[in-house]
Motif scaffolding. Structure first.
Motif, PDB file in Angstrom:
ATOM      1  N   TYR A  52      36.303  47.896  49.840  1.00 51.14           N
ATOM      2  CA  TYR A  52      36.619  49.135  49.139  1.00 51.14           C
ATOM      3  C   TYR A  52      38.116  49.371  48.972  1.00 51.14           C
ATOM      4  O   TYR A  52      38.518  50.165  48.116  1.00 51.14           O
ATOM      5  CB  TYR A  52      35.979  50.322  49.859  1.00 51.14           C
ATOM      6  N   PHE A  53      38.926  48.720  49.791  1.00 55.01           N
ATOM      7  CA  PHE A  53      40.376  48.880  49.692  1.00 55.01           C
ATOM      8  C   PHE A  53      41.028  47.505  49.765  1.00 55.01           C
ATOM      9  O   PHE A  53      40.805  46.758  50.722  1.00 55.01           O
ATOM     10  CB  PHE A  53      40.905  49.782  50.815  1.00 55.01           C
ATOM     11  N   ALA A  54      41.836  47.190  48.777  1.00 52.98           N
ATOM     12  CA  ALA A  54      42.424  45.852  48.678  1.00 52.98           C
ATOM     13  C   ALA A  54      43.333  45.542  49.865  1.00 52.98           C
ATOM     14  O   ALA A  54      43.394  44.400  50.330  1.00 52.98           O
ATOM     15  CB  ALA A  54      43.202  45.711  47.372  1.00 52.98           C
ATOM     16  N   ASP A  55      44.051  46.560  50.345  1.00 48.70           N
ATOM     17  CA  ASP A  55      44.974  46.331  51.454  1.00 48.70           C
ATOM     18  C   ASP A  55      45.241  47.651  52.172  1.00 48.70           C
ATOM     19  O   ASP A  55      44.739  48.711  51.781  1.00 48.70           O
ATOM     20  CB  ASP A  55      46.286  45.701  50.963  1.00 48.70           C
ATOM     21  N   LYS A  56      46.028  47.564  53.232  1.00 53.36           N
ATOM     22  CA  LYS A  56      46.343  48.735  54.046  1.00 53.36           C
ATOM     23  C   LYS A  56      47.046  49.806  53.221  1.00 53.36           C
ATOM     24  O   LYS A  56      46.763  51.013  53.375  1.00 53.36           O
ATOM     25  CB  LYS A  56      47.233  48.306  55.221  1.00 53.36           C
ATOM     26  N   LEU A  57      47.931  49.401  52.354  1.00 57.01           N
ATOM     27  CA  LEU A  57      48.697  50.354  51.560  1.00 57.01           C
ATOM     28  C   LEU A  57      47.771  51.211  50.703  1.00 57.01           C
ATOM     29  O   LEU A  57      47.904  52.435  50.656  1.00 57.01           O
ATOM     30  CB  LEU A  57      49.692  49.601  50.675  1.00 57.01           C
TER      31      LEU A  57
END
Length: 210
Positions: A52-57
């Motif tokens: 659901y989220f490509a990366d931490k940012l």
């Protein structure tokens, strides 16, 4: 029975993931948190979080946006219900203190993210948008205060926000570190002192209702 729209289901899952991640992010901060760390402290697997989220940012920006979207409406009741200037100041100061007590880690994450945006270009647009919503929130309080005193605002929205944000951040720091046991009382007193400074002086002989 109507079936849920796939887009709505996707957005709902992202919101649920963000709610779950906020506590870990508030405790660890931007630099120390990773998707894997966030997943380990949530009901979701690392694979689900990464889906659901490509990366931490992307996750952190989403989380803080979601949190601040709720946060900025918390003062609208104080503005709408206020019938006197003193009452508005007291209600606004009390709500600021309440959010420090109840949600200090979230505020700490916000200030961490805002500082990181000076080094991380990909954060700047989101941080700027959030800052503008917070500025608008303070401006609603200040303009209502001016209406209740029968005067006009002397500062720009940016300057008024900077004043309130400055004393709020100092109170948060004192509360989190324990260095200032009177941080919340100090914040209330500073809000009482600062709001009159946002107004144009009333000419001698002219009255202003409070």
């Amino acid at each position: 029975m109507a079936r849920a729209n796939p887009v709505d289901k996707h957005d709902a899952r992202r919101r649920a993931l963000a709610d779950s991640a906020l506590q870990t992010l508030g405790e660890l901060g931007y630099a120390r948190a990773s998707l894997r760390e966030i997943a380990q402290n949530s009901p979701y697997s690392h694979g689900v979080v990464h889906y659901y989220f490509a990366d931490k940012l992307e996750l952190i920006v989403y989380c803080v946006r979601q949190y601040k979207a709720v946060c900025v409406t918390r003062y609208d009741g104080a503005v709408a219900d206020a019938t006197t200037a003193d009452g508005l100041v007291a209600a606004f100061a009390d709500k600021l203190c309440e959010t420090i007590v109840d949600e200090a880690p979230m505020h700490r994450l916000w200030y961490d993210l805002r500082a990181q945006s000076m080094f991380e270009p990909n954060l700047r647009e989101a941080v700027g948008q959030i800052d503008r919503t917070l500025e608008d929130m303070v401006w609603r309080v200040v303009t209502r205060y001016a209406d209740l005193t029968g005067t006009a605002v002397a500062l720009s929205p940016h300057a008024a926000y900077g004043m309130v944000d400055g004393v709020f951040q100092q109170a948060l720091l004192g509360f989190l570190t324990g260095d200032d046991p009177h941080a919340l009382d100090t914040l209330r007193a500073e809000v009482r002192d600062l709001l009159p400074l946002t107004l144009r002086p009333v000419p001698v002989g002219a009255g202003a209702g409070a």
